[in-house]
Design an enzyme around this catalytic site. Structure first.
Site, short mmCIF file in Angstrom:
data_model
loop_
_atom_site.label_atom_id
_atom_site.label_comp_id
_atom_site.label_asym_id
_atom_site.label_seq_id
_atom_site.Cartn_x
_atom_site.Cartn_y
_atom_site.Cartn_z
N ILE A 1 0.76 -1.39 -0.14
CA ILE A 1 -0.19 0.24 -0.04
C ILE A 1 0.76 0.76 -0.27
CG2 ILE A 1 -0.29 0.19 2.69
CD1 ILE A 1 -2.66 0.98 2.31
N ALA A 2 0.60 2.29 -1.07
CA ALA A 2 1.39 3.72 -0.98
C ALA A 2 0.58 4.92 -1.36
CB ALA A 2 2.41 3.21 -1.83
N GLU B 1 2.68 -7.58 6.45
CA GLU B 1 4.11 -7.81 6.87
C GLU B 1 4.30 -6.12 6.37
OE1 GLU B 1 3.28 -9.95 4.70
OE2 GLU B 1 3.41 -12.00 5.44
N ASN C 1 9.73 1.35 9.83
CA ASN C 1 8.32 1.90 9.07
C ASN C 1 7.69 2.58 10.64
OD1 ASN C 1 7.26 2.93 7.36
ND2 ASN C 1 6.77 1.31 6.20
N TYR D 1 -1.90 1.64 10.89
CA TYR D 1 -1.77 0.07 11.08
C TYR D 1 -2.72 0.24 12.38
CZ TYR D 1 0.41 -0.96 6.81
OH TYR D 1 0.53 -1.22 5.06
C1 LIG Z 1 1.05 3.89 6.04
C2 LIG Z 1 0.95 5.16 3.93
C3 LIG Z 1 0.05 4.58 3.39
C4 LIG Z 1 -0.86 5.81 5.07
O1 LIG Z 1 -0.78 7.25 3.78
P1 LIG Z 1 -1.57 8.36 4.68
O2 LIG Z 1 -2.35 8.64 3.42
O3 LIG Z 1 -0.62 8.90 4.78
O4 LIG Z 1 -2.82 7.86 6.01
P2 LIG Z 1 -4.23 8.69 6.39
O5 LIG Z 1 -3.91 10.13 5.81
O6 LIG Z 1 -5.08 7.81 5.92
O7 LIG Z 1 -3.21 8.62 8.25
C5 LIG Z 1 -4.16 7.70 9.32
C6 LIG Z 1 -3.46 7.96 10.26
O8 LIG Z 1 -3.03 6.51 10.20
C7 LIG Z 1 -1.22 7.33 10.98
N1 LIG Z 1 -0.21 8.23 10.27
C8 LIG Z 1 0.04 7.74 9.11
N2 LIG Z 1 0.55 8.93 9.02
C9 LIG Z 1 1.78 9.18 9.94
C10 LIG Z 1 2.71 9.13 10.19
N3 LIG Z 1 3.66 9.41 8.71
N4 LIG Z 1 3.35 8.71 11.58
C11 LIG Z 1 2.80 8.77 12.01
N5 LIG Z 1 1.35 8.56 11.98
C12 LIG Z 1 0.65 8.59 11.03
C13 LIG Z 1 -2.63 8.51 11.67
O9 LIG Z 1 -2.83 8.22 12.63
C14 LIG Z 1 -3.31 9.44 10.64
O10 LIG Z 1 -4.01 10.04 11.35
P3 LIG Z 1 -3.61 12.03 11.12
O11 LIG Z 1 -3.22 12.46 10.28
O12 LIG Z 1 -5.10 12.05 11.94
O13 LIG Z 1 -2.76 11.69 12.43
C15 LIG Z 1 1.48 6.73 3.92
O14 LIG Z 1 2.39 6.53 4.80
C16 LIG Z 1 2.59 5.39 3.02
O15 LIG Z 1 2.53 5.59 1.56
N6 LIG Z 1 3.48 5.54 3.13
C17 LIG Z 1 5.20 5.05 2.32
C18 LIG Z 1 4.80 3.82 2.05
C19 LIG Z 1 4.77 2.69 3.26
O16 LIG Z 1 5.45 2.96 3.71
N7 LIG Z 1 3.77 1.76 3.00
C20 LIG Z 1 3.10 0.42 3.84
C21 LIG Z 1 3.77 -0.44 3.83
S1 LIG Z 1 3.69 -1.77 4.87
#
Ligand SMILES: CC(C)(COP(=O)(O)OP(=O)(O)OC[C@H]1O[C@@H](n2cnc3c(N)ncnc32)[C@H](O)[C@@H]1OP(=O)(O)O)[C@@H](O)C(=O)NCCC(=O)NCCS
Length: 155
Positions: free
Chosen positions: A80-81, A114, A119, A126
């Protein structure tokens, strides 16, 4: 960049999304999947959904499959990204919900994934969505890093 989640829809992957999701993959991970891996997983039963903004096009994706063991049906989130410019706006949550709904409708009782132990952003993400750490896989990734396995009961 402004991207209210109301302007984003989640739809099934089409072949012409491949270049864009690969771009997001490379921007998101130090050790990205190859472009071929995106094709290969679909041949192994995985499904890809994309988050599409009405002005900016595809800004995120999720890859998953439903796995049947002897004792349970499991939804496995494989990748997921969200594009870095569109994070923390609820897009990841939208993709995760879609994954969970699609797996539930196919009979899954649990969702799991996983995640690299380093990270912390993803682990927080999650946890916010109700996933609990279930265990670890030592040296799971090609650079030797451990994976945490996180799991959530869906129904
Ligand atoms: C993980 C990922 C998919 C989350 O996507 P996102 O669109 O930013 O997520 P959301 O906006 O829906 O976040 C929901 C909640 O998750 C948590 N969260 C998301 N990013 C976070 C961060 N960088 N640090 C801490 N908490 C985080 C927070 O609780 C957030 O709520 P808030 O913004 O109100 O505090 C994104 O950070 C990503 O693409 N990361 C790089 C790829 C990756 O690591 N994928 C997972 C592989 S296992």
């Amino acid at each position: 960049m402004q991207a209210p989640v109301s302007e984003v829809t989640v739809r099934d992957f089409r072949e012409d999304d491949l270049r864009r999701i690969y771009e997001i993959e490379v921007l998101s991970f130090k050790y990205p999947w190859s472009m071929r891996a995106f094709i290969a997983v679909q041949n192994m039963g995985a499904k890809i959904v994309v988050a599409e903004h009405r002005n900016y096009g595809v800004i995120g994706f999720a890859i998953f499959r439903v796995e049947r063991t002897r004792s349970a049906i499991l939804g496995h989130l494989m990748n997921i990204a969200v594009h870095p410019e569109f994070r923390r706006k609820g897009i990841g949550s939208l993709l995760l919900r879609t994954f969970e709904e699609k797996c539930t409708s196919r009979g899954a009782e649990y969702a799991y994934l996983e995640v690299r132990i380093s990270n912390t952003a993803a682990i927080s993400f999650y946890k916010k969505h109700g996933y609990k750490i279930w265990g670890a896989r030592k040296g799971y990734y090609s650079n030797g890093e451990d994976a945490l396995i996180m799991i959530k009961r869906l129904r």
